[in-house]
Design an enzyme around this catalytic site. Structure first.
Site, PDB file in Angstrom:
ATOM      1  NE  ARG A   1      -6.997 -10.596  -5.622  1.00 18.49           N
ATOM      2  CZ  ARG A   1      -8.218 -10.169  -5.311  1.00 18.49           C
ATOM      3  NH1 ARG A   1      -9.208 -10.370  -6.171  1.00 18.49           N
ATOM      4  NH2 ARG A   1      -8.460  -9.525  -4.185  1.00 18.49           N
TER       5      ARG A   1
ATOM      6  CD  GLU B   1      -4.969   5.818   2.455  1.00 17.39           C
ATOM      7  OE1 GLU B   1      -4.306   5.573   1.441  1.00 17.39           O
ATOM      8  OE2 GLU B   1      -6.127   5.376   2.647  1.00 17.39           O
TER       9      GLU B   1
ATOM     10  CE  LYS C   1      -4.434  -1.487   1.895  1.00 17.88           C
ATOM     11  NZ  LYS C   1      -4.276  -2.916   1.695  1.00 17.88           N
TER      12      LYS C   1
ATOM     13  CG  HIS D   1     -12.700  -3.114   6.126  1.00 21.70           C
ATOM     14  ND1 HIS D   1     -12.934  -1.795   5.804  1.00 21.70           N
ATOM     15  CD2 HIS D   1     -12.422  -3.129   7.454  1.00 21.70           C
ATOM     16  CE1 HIS D   1     -12.787  -1.036   6.876  1.00 21.70           C
ATOM     17  NE2 HIS D   1     -12.481  -1.815   7.898  1.00 21.70           N
TER      18      HIS D   1
END
Length: 706
Positions: A301, A209, A125, A244
């Site tokens: 993917r 973030e 990330k 999530h």
């Protein structure tokens, strides 16, 4: 790479390094294109659907994921042993594993996926966000530098402002992710996120973030060939999530305009092009209330939700992956891609929504649906011309599944069973087709989330298209099952057991003639071991103005604690009964299992508002009082799994609610606590034991608090 350097890789067989529904989906397209499809399977999957479907199958050693499907050496050896020229990783497992992509290349096997360098970059990330900022892709303000000491991170957090997100750099699936509301909570949440990240991914590196509150989760499907040509195939809205993890996905998004689609699509193409990407990939964004969007991550993917894109573009994405891997140029231009119609996908899981979505294991007694498989839909595999979307041509149901009736769902793998996709010329038609498809499905043998999914599709917020990532949390009460609906299922289960188990019930023919006792009592235990058993009284009654002997269609009064129901029985079959209740004529499919005195019934009940599956066991003849409730001191395994920790020993004094065992199943840890206070009189298992669902693990000698 220039056109002059184009090189076509010849192969005629593809090994699918996965299992379940995605393995079946890839195998179907590979076979449709004329390739020999090769499956691999672990010991528990020896008779799995993907093994039966493949042209050839290779046995892997081991049962768990790490012992089998995640063992790179075994997968590469399988390619060599079967002569596979290419390998498709599906999603999950080794699909985003840099070492696996490199190992395939070293073995001379074509990896049907992106280059290893792109996988490695986008797997971080932190590094991927740095790369996206350089490429001019909009990103959430935050901290993504290399320094990871607590002091630096705390200073960065204060500069960003709260609320903010801590995210594991190597993470996914919500692990190592924490929302921090205020500065005082930062260090504690950072410690937890780091610990989770280290345990799950082997790295405790994190990024920070600014929190985007209640956003929509929008992702863009990209496809690129080996020669620098990249296009996007529109967006998918994946906002409905739990922990999530996506639950419902649709294409196109109800809130994305043509202008916004173009902006997000161009950003996604820049993201893919910046890292030399080829193959199928997904660039994920968060869309806030103002219409601004921010890069979240790139999945290198095929995505679980790729079928909705296939239905609105008409393109077979697996076929496109194979074309690109074989070195062929992508002939489609961006102007060829037009989204037509609408598609909505839900994920069917073996889980119990009433028990915090606890994963379930067990035997699939019956699985039936009316959907089409991917090879029956006419998806385009010839990419020389502009495609026409399937969803715009017709409406219907697609089912991507990976199991069959009679098979067992083990505790070793993810509990997702199937994906169900409704499609049509518009969103409301797609929703209706999907809802009808779910209501017509039959899944007996273990608890699933079918009813929960139906309740989402009936929810007014979903129908209006106003859902955000907070939808499930905000609508949790509205998505529950009413108690009186469960009561109807109990009454029908008692009636089924009574009619099918009493020898005198054989007199019930198609004409309805019946010769059975006037009344009987049955005690039923719901499949959920947390629920008390209930006594049900069944009594045959006469219609107004008639005697029972005059009735061609017998009427039964079924009474339990929840209330009274009256059924007129029209017919009985081996696997269904037809009854009339409150002037409604309904057919109730069922399956009975187990011996006399312990027989169980699975049945599907069509309510006014939804269709649900239920299971009950007849405990009438058991010596122990069937009305015993929670708190009897007997501790049972909640499902099949591995005891990874025993927290108390025989003879210990324990309090109600105290943690006794930690059970691991389907990648999730499940705590088992004492249901009463007292002395631990017997402990039947220890750490490392593999247990079955509802197996007795311990017994507490209950002591009074006085």
């Amino acid at each position: 790479m220039s056109d002059s350097e184009a090189k076509v890789h010849q192969f005629d067989s593809i090994l699918v390094a996965n299992r379940g529904e995605i393995a079946c989906r890839v195998i179907r397209t590979a076979q449709r294109l004329g390739y020999r499809a090769i499956a691999v399977y672990s010991e528990p999957d020896a008779d799995a659907a993907h093994v039966r479907l493949a042209d050839e199958a290779y046995a892997l050693q081991g049962s768990t994921s790490s012992e089998s499907y995640l063992d790179i050496a075994q997968i590469v050896a399988a390619c060599e042993a079967t002569g596979a020229g290419a390998v498709h990783p599906g999603y999950g497992f080794l699909s985003e594993n840099t070492a696996f992509a490199s190992a395939c290349e070293a073995a001379g096997v074509i990896f049907i996926g992106p280059p290893a360098a792109a996988i490695e970059l986008m797997g971080s990330k932190r590094l991927s966000k740095v790369a996206m900022l350089k490429a001019g892709v909009p990103c959430i303000p935050g901290y993504e530098d290399a320094a990871q000491d607590t002091e630096t991170l705390k200073s960065a957090a204060d500069a960003i402002g709260y609320p903010l997100m801590i995210k594991a750099s190597a993470g996914g699936g919500g692990r190592g992710m924490r929302l921090v509301q205020k500065a005082a909570d930062f260090e504690a949440q950072l410690k937890t996120a780091r610990s989770e990240a280290l345990n799950a991914f082997g790295s405790d590196e994190v990024i920070l973030e600014k929190a985007v509150i209640e956003p929509r989760h929008i992702e863009i499907q990209v496809m690129a060939d080996r020669y620098g040509h990249t296009i996007h195939l529109g967006e998918r809205d994946c906002s409905i999530q739990r922990r999530h993890q996506k639950v419902v996905e649709e294409a196109p998004s109800p809130v994305v305009s043509e202008a916004l689609r173009q902006q997000m699509g161009e950003a996604a193409v820049r993201a893919a092009s910046s890292c030399g990407y080829f193959g199928a990939g997904t660039v994920e964004f968060l869309l806030d209330r103002s219409g601004s969007f921010y890069f979240l991550e790139m999945n290198t993917r095929l995505q679980v939700e790729h079928p909705v894109t296939e239905m609105v573009t008409g393109l077979d994405l697996v076929a496109m992956q194979i074309e690109v891997a074989a070195g062929r140029q992508l002939k489609l231009q961006q102007s060829d891609i037009v989204l037509r119609g609408h598609a909505i996908e839900v994920r069917v899981y073996a889980e119990d929504p009433s028990r915090d979505f606890l994963p379930q294991t067990g035997h699939i007694a019956l699985w039936q649906h009316q959907g089409k498989s991917v090879d029956e839909l006419g998806l385009i595999t010839d990419f020389s011309g502009a495609p026409t979307a399937v969803a715009a041509r017709s409406g219907g149901l697609r089912v991507d599944d990976g199991f069959l009736s009679g098979q067992t769902i083990s505790p070793y793998y993810d509990p997702m069973l199937a994906k169900v996709i409704g499609f049509g010329p518009d969103r409301e038609t797609a929703r209706r087709h999907l809802l009808k498809g779910l209501d017509n499905m039959t899944l007996f043998g273990l608890t699933s989330n079918l009813s929960f999914l139906s309740s989402i599709l009936r929810n007014s917020e979903f129908i209006s298209g106003r859902t955000t990532t907070a939808f499930l949390q905000q609508q949790s009460q509205a998505l529950g099952v009413e108690q009186d609906e469960a009561g109807l299922a109990l009454a029908l289960a008692a009636l089924v057991i009574y009619l099918k188990s009493d020898p005198r019930a054989a007199g019930l023919k198609a004409s309805g003639a019946l010769a059975i006792p006037v009344a009987s009592n049955i005690i039923l235990q719901a499949e959920d071991s947390e629920t008390s058993a209930q006594a049900v009284r069944i009594r045959r009654i006469a219609a107004a103005g008639q005697t029972r002997q005059q009735q061609s269609e017998p009427i039964f009064e079924v009474t339990a604690e929840h209330g009274r129901h009256e059924f007129r029985v029209l017919t009985t079959e081996a696997d269904a009964i037809m009854v009339v209740i409150d002037r409604r004529r309904i057919r109730v499919p069922f399956i009975m299992t187990g011996p006399e005195g312990g027989r169980s019934v699975w049945l599907k009940v069509r309510e006014v508002s939804h269709t649900s599956h239920h299971a009950f066991t007849d405990v009438t003849r058991q010596r122990k009082s069937a009305t015993a409730s929670v708190g009897d001191g007997r501790i049972y395994a909640s499902m099949d799994g591995l005891v990874i920790a025993a927290h108390a020993s025989e003879g210990d004094i324990v309090k109600q609610g105290e943690l006794l065992f930690t059970l691991e199943a389907m990648k999730i840890e499940h705590p088992l606590t004492a249901n009463a206070s007292g002395r631990l009189a017997a402990v039947h298992v220890s750490a490392g034991a593999q247990v079955k669902g509802r197996q007795l693990l311990a017994e507490i000698e209950i002591q009074s608090d006085e």
